[in-house]
Design a protein around this motif. Structure first.
Motif, PDB file in Angstrom:
ATOM      1  N   UNK A 191       0.820  -1.213   0.000  1.00  0.00           N
ATOM      2  CA  UNK A 191       0.000   0.000   0.000  1.00  0.00           C
ATOM      3  C   UNK A 191       0.857   1.266   0.000  1.00  0.00           C
ATOM      4  N   UNK A 192       1.942   1.275   0.746  1.00  0.00           N
ATOM      5  CA  UNK A 192       2.801   2.466   0.789  1.00  0.00           C
ATOM      6  C   UNK A 192       3.425   2.746  -0.568  1.00  0.00           C
ATOM      7  N   UNK A 193       3.814   1.694  -1.280  1.00  0.00           N
ATOM      8  CA  UNK A 193       4.407   1.869  -2.598  1.00  0.00           C
ATOM      9  C   UNK A 193       3.365   2.333  -3.613  1.00  0.00           C
ATOM     10  N   UNK A 194       2.119   1.905  -3.433  1.00  0.00           N
ATOM     11  CA  UNK A 194       1.067   2.361  -4.345  1.00  0.00           C
ATOM     12  C   UNK A 194       0.840   3.859  -4.207  1.00  0.00           C
ATOM     13  N   UNK A 195       0.887   4.363  -2.978  1.00  0.00           N
ATOM     14  CA  UNK A 195       0.687   5.797  -2.781  1.00  0.00           C
ATOM     15  C   UNK A 195       1.814   6.597  -3.434  1.00  0.00           C
ATOM     16  N   UNK A 196       3.071   6.113  -3.303  1.00  0.00           N
ATOM     17  CA  UNK A 196       4.185   6.783  -3.975  1.00  0.00           C
ATOM     18  C   UNK A 196       4.016   6.739  -5.484  1.00  0.00           C
ATOM     19  N   UNK A 197       3.542   5.610  -5.986  1.00  0.00           N
ATOM     20  CA  UNK A 197       3.346   5.468  -7.423  1.00  0.00           C
ATOM     21  C   UNK A 197       2.271   6.420  -7.930  1.00  0.00           C
ATOM     22  N   UNK A 198       1.165   6.519  -7.194  1.00  0.00           N
ATOM     23  CA  UNK A 198       0.092   7.432  -7.612  1.00  0.00           C
ATOM     24  C   UNK A 198       0.559   8.884  -7.571  1.00  0.00           C
ATOM     25  N   UNK A 199       1.397   9.228  -6.577  1.00  0.00           N
ATOM     26  CA  UNK A 199       1.922  10.591  -6.492  1.00  0.00           C
ATOM     27  C   UNK A 199       2.829  10.898  -7.681  1.00  0.00           C
ATOM     28  N   UNK A 200       3.689   9.946  -8.056  1.00  0.00           N
ATOM     29  CA  UNK A 200       4.561  10.156  -9.204  1.00  0.00           C
ATOM     30  C   UNK A 200       3.759  10.262 -10.498  1.00  0.00           C
ATOM     31  N   UNK A 201       2.708   9.453 -10.621  1.00  0.00           N
ATOM     32  CA  UNK A 201       1.878   9.534 -11.811  1.00  0.00           C
ATOM     33  C   UNK A 201       1.197  10.892 -11.907  1.00  0.00           C
ATOM     34  N   UNK A 202       0.761  11.427 -10.754  1.00  0.00           N
ATOM     35  CA  UNK A 202       0.149  12.755 -10.755  1.00  0.00           C
ATOM     36  C   UNK A 202       1.154  13.818 -11.189  1.00  0.00           C
ATOM     37  N   UNK A 203       2.393  13.707 -10.697  1.00  0.00           N
ATOM     38  CA  UNK A 203       3.424  14.663 -11.091  1.00  0.00           C
ATOM     39  C   UNK A 203       3.709  14.580 -12.588  1.00  0.00           C
ATOM     40  N   UNK A 204       3.753  13.356 -13.123  1.00  0.00           N
ATOM     41  CA  UNK A 204       3.999  13.210 -14.558  1.00  0.00           C
ATOM     42  C   UNK A 204       2.855  13.808 -15.379  1.00  0.00           C
TER      43      UNK A 204
END
Length: 459
Positions: free
Chosen positions: A123-136
Motif C-alpha cells: 500500500x505504501x508503494x502504491x501511494x508513492x506510485x500514484x503521487x509520481x503519476x500525478x506529477x507526470x
C-alpha cells in the motif's frame, strides 16, 4: 552471484510435487539462481514461462530473454538488477516493496516486463506510485501548454485577428513572454498598490473635505480622481483579458477573475446610485448604507495581488491542502471555548461585580484568552476564575501550535514541487526540440544530393 534460498513451505505449489531444476538468470551483469517450483507460483510471469520452455526451443526462449547460454543453462536480461531484486520477492513473500532510490514509474515498467500484476505492490508503494503519476500528468500538462503556445505562434494559417488576440493574451497573462508583458504586469501591480493606499488614506478625517450639500465629510476630490484612474485601468485590463481569452466562459468563472470583477463592479454601482439616482432615492437610509457597503467592497482589490505573486498562489494552494489540519485546529478551539467559557461563567457567579453575565458572552472572553490576545474588557476576579484563565491560555497556545508544522510543511513541499515541475517541463520541451533537430539533421544527411551534370560528350 547471489542465490535465493529454497523455501521449505508449500512444497509442490505449481510444480506438482516435483522438484524443479534451478534456473540461472543474469540481470544486467548480476547472476541469480532461482528455484523452478518457486517461479511456478506465478505461472503467467516471464520467469515461469522460461521454466516451461525446453532448451531445444531456442526461438521460444529468445522471445522471453535477450540471450541464452545452453551450456550453462543461463538466461540473460538487459534489465535493472536493483529493480529485479525487489520484483523477485513476490515469489517468496507474495508482495513487493520498492526500495528507496528506484523510480516508481520505471519500476512499474519493470513489473510489466516481468509480467507481474501491479496489485502485489504494498500500500505504501502504491501511494508513492500514484503521487509520481500525478506529477507526470502535471508535467505533461505544462509541456502541452508550452507546445500549444509554440504551435500557435508559428501557425501561419491563423488569421491576423487571431494572431493579434494571442499576442494580446500573452501580454496580459504571461509576464515572462516579452518586455511589454513585464511592463503591463508591473503597471498592474502598481495600480493595485496605489488603489489600496488611496482607499486607506481616504478615511483619514484630516484629508477629507466637507460636502456643501449634505454637510458631511467626504473623500478628497484628488483621491477620488486617483481612484477613478485606477478603476479605469482595472476595467480596461479586465476587458482586454476577457476579449483575448481563448475560453471566455472558463475565464469568467475563474476564481481570480471573479475577484477582479468584484473589485470593479462596486465602483460603477455606487456611481450609478450617487450620480444617476434622484435626490429622493438617495435620501433613503438603505440606499446610503448600500453605497457604503459597496465602497467597502474595494478591499477585494488587494486579492488581485495573488495573480502577480507566485508566493501568494502557493500559500493559497498550501492552505487548501491543509484543510484537515485547519479543521482540527477549529475543532480544538471550539471545544476549548465552550468548556472554558462555561467554567468561567460558573466560577465567577460568586463575585458580586462579575463581568460574566452569560455563557454566550463568555465565549468572547474564551476566544481572546485562548488566542493570547487578551483585550482586558472582560476578565475573571475570583481565584478559581483566574486559575481557569491560566489553563485556558496554556491550552490555547498548545492547540494553535499543533497544526502549524503540517501547514508549513505542506507549503514547503508544494512550493518545491511546483519549481521542480516547471523546471522539468522546460527541460522536457528542450529535450523534444533537440530530438526533433537531430531527426531533421539525420533526414538531411540521408537525402541524396543532386548529382552534378555530366560533361557533354565529345563527338
Amino acid at each position: 552471484m547471489w542465490t535465493l534460498p529454497k523455501p521449505r513451505y508449500n512444497k509442490g505449489l505449481g510444480g506438482g510435487g516435483r522438484e524443479e531444476a534451478e534456473v540461472a538468470v543474469n540481470i544486467g551483469g548480476v547472476r541469480a539462481v532461482l528455484s523452478g517450483d518457486v517461479l511456478n507460483r506465478y505461472p503467467e510471469s516471464r520467469l515461469a514461462e522460461l521454466v516451461k520452455r525446453s532448451p531445444q526451443e531456442p526461438d521460444g526462449i529468445l522471445s522471453l530473454c535477450d540471450d541464452f547460454d545452453p551450456g550453462r543453462n543461463e538466461f540473460y536480461f538487459d534489465r535493472d538488477p536493483d529493480a529485479f531484486k525487489c520484483i523477485v520477492d513476490v515469489y517468496y513473500f507474495g508482495e513487493i516493496h520498492i526500495k528507496r532510490g528506484i523510480c516508481p514509474i520505471c519500476f512499474l515498467k519493470e513489473m510489466d516486463f516481468w509480467r507481474i500484476d501491479p496489485g502485489v505492490l504494498d500500500e505504501c508503494c502504491r501511494s508513492d506510485l500514484s503521487e509520481k503519476e500525478t506529477e507526470l500528468k502535471e508535467i505533461a500538462h505544462k509541456v502541452r501548454l508550452i507546445l500549444e503556445e509554440d504551435m500557435e505562434s508559428s501557425d501561419r494559417l491563423v488569421s491576423r485577428a487571431g494572431r493579434c488576440r494571442r499576442f494580446l493574451w500573452k501580454v496580459m497573462e504571461k509576464p515572462d513572454s516579452s518586455w511589454m508583458a513585464r511592463v503591463v504586469a508591473v503597471a498592474s501591480f502598481l495600480f493595485i498598490l496605489v488603489s489600496s493606499v488611496v482607499m486607506c488614506v481616504g478615511t483619514v478625517p484630516e484629508l477629507q473635505v466637507m460636502d456643501a450639500v449634505e454637510g458631511k465629510l467626504v473623500e478628497h476630490p484628488t483621491l477620488e480622481a486617483i481612484e477613478t484612474a485606477c478603476i479605469l485601468w482595472f476595467t480596461a485590463e479586465y476587458l482586454l483579458r476577457l476579449a483575448s481569452s481563448p475560453d471566455k466562459l472558463r475565464f469568467a468563472l475563474s476564481f481570480m477573475n471573479v475577484i477582479d470583477f468584484a473589485a470593479i463592479v462596486p465602483f460603477y454601482v455606487a456611481l450609478g446610485l450617487t450620480r444617476l439616482g434622484t435626490s429622493a432615492v438617495m435620501e433613503l437610509a438603505n440606499v446610503q448604507q448600500a453605497v457604503q457597503a459597496l465602497r467597502i467592497m474595494r478591499i477585494a482589490r488587494i486579492f488581485k495581488l495573488a495573480r502577480h505573486s507566485s508566493g501568494l498562489q502557493t500559500l493559497t494552494y498550501a492552505l487548501k491542502r491543509s484543510l484537515k489540519e485547519l479543521g482540527l485546529l477549529l475543532m480544538y478551539m471550539g471545544v476549548g471555548i465552550f468548556v472554558f467559557s462555561s467554567l468561567a461563567y460558573t466560577m465567577e457567579q460568586s463575585h458580586p461585580e462579575t463581568l460574566f453575565k452569560s455563557i454566550p458572552q463568555s465565549f468572547w472572553w474564551a476566544v481572546i484568552t485562548m488566542t493570547t490576545v487578551g483585550y482586558g474588557d472582560i476578565y475573571p476576579k475570583t481565584t478559581l476564575g483566574k486559575c481557569n484563565a491560566a489553563v485556558s491560555f496554556l491550552c490555547g497556545v498548545i492547540a494553535i501550535a499543533l497544526p502549524i508544522h503540517p501547514i508549513i510543511n505542506n507549503f514547503v513541499v508544494f512550493y518545491n514541487k511546483q519549481r521542480v515541475l516547471e523546471t522539468a517541463a522546460v527541460h522536457e520541451v528542450e529535450l523534444m526540440e533537440l530530438k526533433e533537430a537531430g531527426r531533421s539533421a539525420q533526414r538531411t544527411r540521408e537525402t541524396p544530393e543532386d548529382f552534378p551534370p555530366s560533361p557533354p560528350s565529345k563527338q
